[in-house]
Design a protein around this motif. Structure first.
Motif, PDB file in Angstrom:
ATOM      1  N   ARG A 137       4.217  10.533   8.059  1.00 50.82           N
ATOM      2  CA  ARG A 137       4.580  10.768   6.513  1.00 50.82           C
ATOM      3  C   ARG A 137       5.341   9.931   6.031  1.00 50.82           C
ATOM      4  N   PHE A 138       6.211   9.322   6.740  1.00 52.61           N
ATOM      5  CA  PHE A 138       6.909   8.244   6.298  1.00 52.61           C
ATOM      6  C   PHE A 138       6.578   6.990   6.276  1.00 52.61           C
ATOM      7  N   ASP A 146       4.270   7.007   2.895  1.00 54.68           N
ATOM      8  CA  ASP A 146       4.955   7.166   1.817  1.00 54.68           C
ATOM      9  C   ASP A 146       4.513   6.210   0.890  1.00 54.68           C
ATOM     10  N   GLN A 150       6.328   5.087  -1.966  1.00 49.93           N
ATOM     11  CA  GLN A 150       7.167   4.207  -2.575  1.00 49.93           C
ATOM     12  C   GLN A 150       7.881   3.330  -1.247  1.00 49.93           C
ATOM     13  N   GLY A 167       7.004   3.710   2.076  1.00 47.86           N
ATOM     14  CA  GLY A 167       6.321   3.490   3.455  1.00 47.86           C
ATOM     15  C   GLY A 167       5.970   2.054   3.911  1.00 47.86           C
ATOM     16  N   GLU A 197      -1.700   5.696  -3.127  1.00 44.64           N
ATOM     17  CA  GLU A 197      -1.076   6.982  -3.137  1.00 44.64           C
ATOM     18  C   GLU A 197      -1.843   7.766  -2.052  1.00 44.64           C
ATOM     19  N   THR A 247      -1.217  11.784  -1.696  1.00 47.28           N
ATOM     20  CA  THR A 247      -1.369  12.497  -3.003  1.00 47.28           C
ATOM     21  C   THR A 247      -2.381  12.199  -3.835  1.00 47.28           C
TER      22      THR A 247
END
Length: 316
Positions: free
Chosen positions: A149-150, A153, A155, A157, A172, A175
């Protein structure tokens, strides 16, 4: 009272018809009772932890029971099952689960077998390479989900940072509906490809060497040896690994919960995650129990069909 009559065996030896001593019979019964005494607690615990919850869930699936509503449960018959099987939402979740299972298991099978084939051809450093590839499988799914997830990311990642350094646009990953399910497949593949690799490597190392030596004497090509020797001998073991991975992927929950929480929208909401929402967020315990029973039945039926195929393949 006359002595016991000796019996003569086929080989001419004399066998006594005297019954075993009472002490030996009591000792044998005592050993059996001791074994039952030691096994019974573990057996009762196993029944209490597995069989009873399954029977209780089966009972609740025919009721309108809710964990937060007071009062006794009311018997509703097959209403829960009919509502599930005729729900368009359930069909959408089932399709999402099917796409995920097929995509993840197929990708893991191809990559796992390819890595195992390359490792099996090496003579030095095979153990070190195998250990390094097994590291992702040893991690907890929750840790893997947080880690990725990190990395994914939008923005901050690492993946998007690498894409930005190459002059590519930001993505993205978690998302957007187009990439969220793909991200789940990639993460699951990263973690569980070593499982397929390990079983395939065991099958490759078990192939008799004299078959390759005979093929080399006949000057057979590498592709011919792979197609006629390696793949047919490893294929049954590889199919068993696919079965295990398909069952695990079918009940995926932890990665969905950590990475996407079923979103965006319901694009990554698998059946297991949907059961969690129905049972622990909506508190419709009876409906959630019916979901669980149906999922168990689906797994049992598909597994039986798959095992029949494996038996036919073995007989052939």
């Amino acid at each position: 009272m006359s002595d016991p009559v000796p019996l003569t065996t086929d080989h001419g030896q004399v066998a006594s018809a005297t019954p075993p001593a009472p002490g030996r019979a009591r000792r044998r019964f005592g050993d059996r009772g001791l074994a039952v005494t030691f096994i019974s607690p573990a057996l009762l615990l196993l029944l209490a932890m597995s069989v009873f919850p399954l029977l209780w869930a089966l009972y609740l699936s025919f009721t309108d029971y809710s964990a937060t509503r007071g009062g006794p449960a009311h018997f509703v018959g097959l209403e829960n099952y009919i509502a599930i099987l005729t729900s368009a939402q359930v069909h959408l979740r089932a399709l999402t689960t099917l796409v995920y299972v097929v995509g993840a298991v197929a990708l893991q099978t191809v990559l796992g077998f390819s890595i195992a084939y390359l490792i099996a051809r090496r003579t030095h450093g095979r153990g070190v390479l195998t250990t390094l590839f097994l590291v992702p499988m040893m991690l907890s799914p929750v840790v893997v989900g947080l880690f990725w997830r990190f990395m994914l990311d939008a923005q901050f990642g690492v993946i998007n940072s690498m894409l930005g350094s190459l002059g590519l646009g930001q993505v993205e990953w978690l998302t957007q509906q187009r990439t969220a399910l793909l991200s789940l497949i990639v993460v699951d593949t990263w973690q569980w490809t070593p499982f397929i690799m390990l079983i395939a490597l065991a099958g490759l190392t078990a192939v008799p060497k004299y078959l390759y030596e005979a093929a080399s004497i006949d000057r057979a090509s590498e592709w011919f040896r792979f197609r006629t020797i390696t793949l047919p001998l490893v294929w049954p073991l590889l199919l068993i690994a696919v079965l295990f991975r398909a069952i695990e992927a079918f009940r995926l929950f932890d990665l969905v919960y950590i990475l996407t929480n079923g979103g965006p929208g319901v694009s990554t909401e698998t059946l297991s995650f949907h059961v969690y929402k129905v049972g622990f967020l909506g508190f419709n315990t009876g409906t959630a129990s019916a979901y669980g029973i149906l999922m168990v039945l689906i797994v049992i039926v598909l597994t039986q069909l798959y095992l029949r195929y494996l038996n036919k393949l073995k007989e052939g």
